[in-house]
Design a protein around this motif. Structure first.
Motif, short mmCIF file in Angstrom:
data_model
loop_
_atom_site.label_atom_id
_atom_site.label_comp_id
_atom_site.label_asym_id
_atom_site.label_seq_id
_atom_site.Cartn_x
_atom_site.Cartn_y
_atom_site.Cartn_z
N ALA A 224 7.67 -2.37 -3.40
CA ALA A 224 7.38 -1.41 -4.44
C ALA A 224 6.20 -0.94 -3.98
N ASP A 225 6.02 0.47 -4.29
CA ASP A 225 4.78 1.13 -4.10
C ASP A 225 3.67 0.68 -4.85
N MET A 226 2.44 0.30 -4.59
CA MET A 226 1.58 -0.42 -5.06
C MET A 226 0.28 0.63 -5.34
N ALA A 227 -0.46 0.48 -6.25
CA ALA A 227 -1.62 1.16 -6.41
C ALA A 227 -2.73 0.42 -7.35
N LEU A 228 -3.76 0.81 -7.17
CA LEU A 228 -4.93 0.49 -7.75
C LEU A 228 -5.61 1.52 -8.91
N ILE A 229 -5.44 1.05 -10.13
CA ILE A 229 -6.02 1.89 -10.95
C ILE A 229 -7.40 1.52 -11.57
N GLU A 230 -8.23 2.30 -11.63
CA GLU A 230 -9.68 1.98 -12.19
C GLU A 230 -10.41 3.01 -12.81
N LEU A 231 -11.33 2.45 -13.62
CA LEU A 231 -12.22 3.47 -14.28
C LEU A 231 -13.07 4.02 -13.26
N ILE B 227 -9.37 -2.01 -19.36
CA ILE B 227 -10.72 -1.70 -20.12
C ILE B 227 -11.47 -3.04 -19.73
N LEU B 228 -10.93 -4.20 -19.84
CA LEU B 228 -11.80 -5.51 -19.63
C LEU B 228 -12.04 -5.61 -18.42
N ASN B 229 -11.33 -5.43 -17.30
CA ASN B 229 -11.62 -5.65 -16.03
C ASN B 229 -11.98 -4.57 -15.16
N LYS B 230 -11.78 -3.26 -15.71
CA LYS B 230 -12.43 -2.08 -15.10
C LYS B 230 -11.46 -1.53 -13.70
N ARG B 231 -10.54 -2.48 -13.69
CA ARG B 231 -9.68 -2.26 -12.43
C ARG B 231 -8.56 -3.17 -12.43
N ILE B 232 -7.18 -2.49 -12.10
CA ILE B 232 -5.98 -3.40 -11.94
C ILE B 232 -5.33 -2.82 -10.85
N THR B 233 -4.27 -3.78 -10.48
CA THR B 233 -3.47 -3.51 -9.40
C THR B 233 -2.06 -3.56 -9.88
N THR B 234 -1.13 -2.38 -9.77
CA THR B 234 0.18 -2.45 -10.33
C THR B 234 0.80 -1.51 -9.55
N THR B 235 2.16 -1.08 -9.92
CA THR B 235 2.89 -0.25 -9.46
C THR B 235 2.51 1.14 -9.57
N VAL B 236 2.79 2.09 -8.72
CA VAL B 236 2.56 3.42 -8.85
C VAL B 236 2.87 3.93 -10.07
N ALA B 237 4.33 3.99 -10.26
CA ALA B 237 4.85 4.47 -11.71
C ALA B 237 4.10 3.69 -12.93
N LYS B 238 3.88 2.47 -12.94
CA LYS B 238 2.94 1.82 -14.02
C LYS B 238 1.68 2.37 -14.12
#
Length: 166
Positions: A108-115, A29-40
């Motif tokens: 680990a399979d990485m993903a970017l989740i964003e608003l 919410i604060l950064n509008k996008r974060i990088t983490t694993t796909v499962a998370k």
């Protein structure tokens, strides 16, 4: 077999998992996008989207419910002040998960989740993609073909009449 086990436990006890998702949701919410694993990222998507839906109704009750999940006053303020007005007309699907590949250290399979409504690059290209071309189908050609045929027919009738007159 794990039939009907909907929640991904992420290899953690419930308290650790709740704290992890709460911190990740606040960061998103604060950064509008974060990088983490796909499962998370997938677990975070199911965690944060109901909170964003709840933030559309700016009442004391909804603020307290969201605060009980996030436990971060700044994230709650950001959610209700900037995120909620921007997604007010969207009926869901507030986040986007983009796969990035594999992490160097442990693969680990990485993903970017964003608003979704806060990605300026995607919003800038959206008007270009929104230009819609007309779709051509046989049904429309069949409707236009008979309309063109009667116009050609009177011209054909006039020509033989002129040749007879000569």
């Amino acid at each position: 077999m794990r039939h009907n086990k909907a929640i991904n436990h992420l290899g953690r006890k419930s308290g650790h998992r709740k704290a992890l998702l709460s911190n990740m949701a606040s960061s998103l919410i604060l950064n509008k996008r974060i990088t983490t694993t796909v499962a998370k990222a997938k677990a975070l998507k199911t965690y944060v989207e109901p909170l964003i839906t709840k933030s559309k109704d700016d009442s004391t009750h909804s603020r307290r419910v969201v605060f009980s999940y996030l436990k971060d006053k700044n994230a709650v303020a950001e959610l209700f002040r900037t995120v909620a007005p921007k997604v007010a007309d969207r009926p869901g699907g507030y986040t986007r998960v983009l796969h990035l590949g594999f992490r160097q250290g442990d693969a680990a399979d990485m993903a970017l989740i964003e608003l979704v409504d806060f990605n300026e690059a995607a919003l800038a290209s959206a008007p270009k993609a929104a230009k819609k071309t007309t779709r051509r189908s046989r049904a429309k050609k069949a409707e236009t073909a008979p309309a063109a045929a009667p116009e050609a027919a009177p011209e054909a009738e006039q020509q033989p009449a002129e040749t007879k007159a000569e």
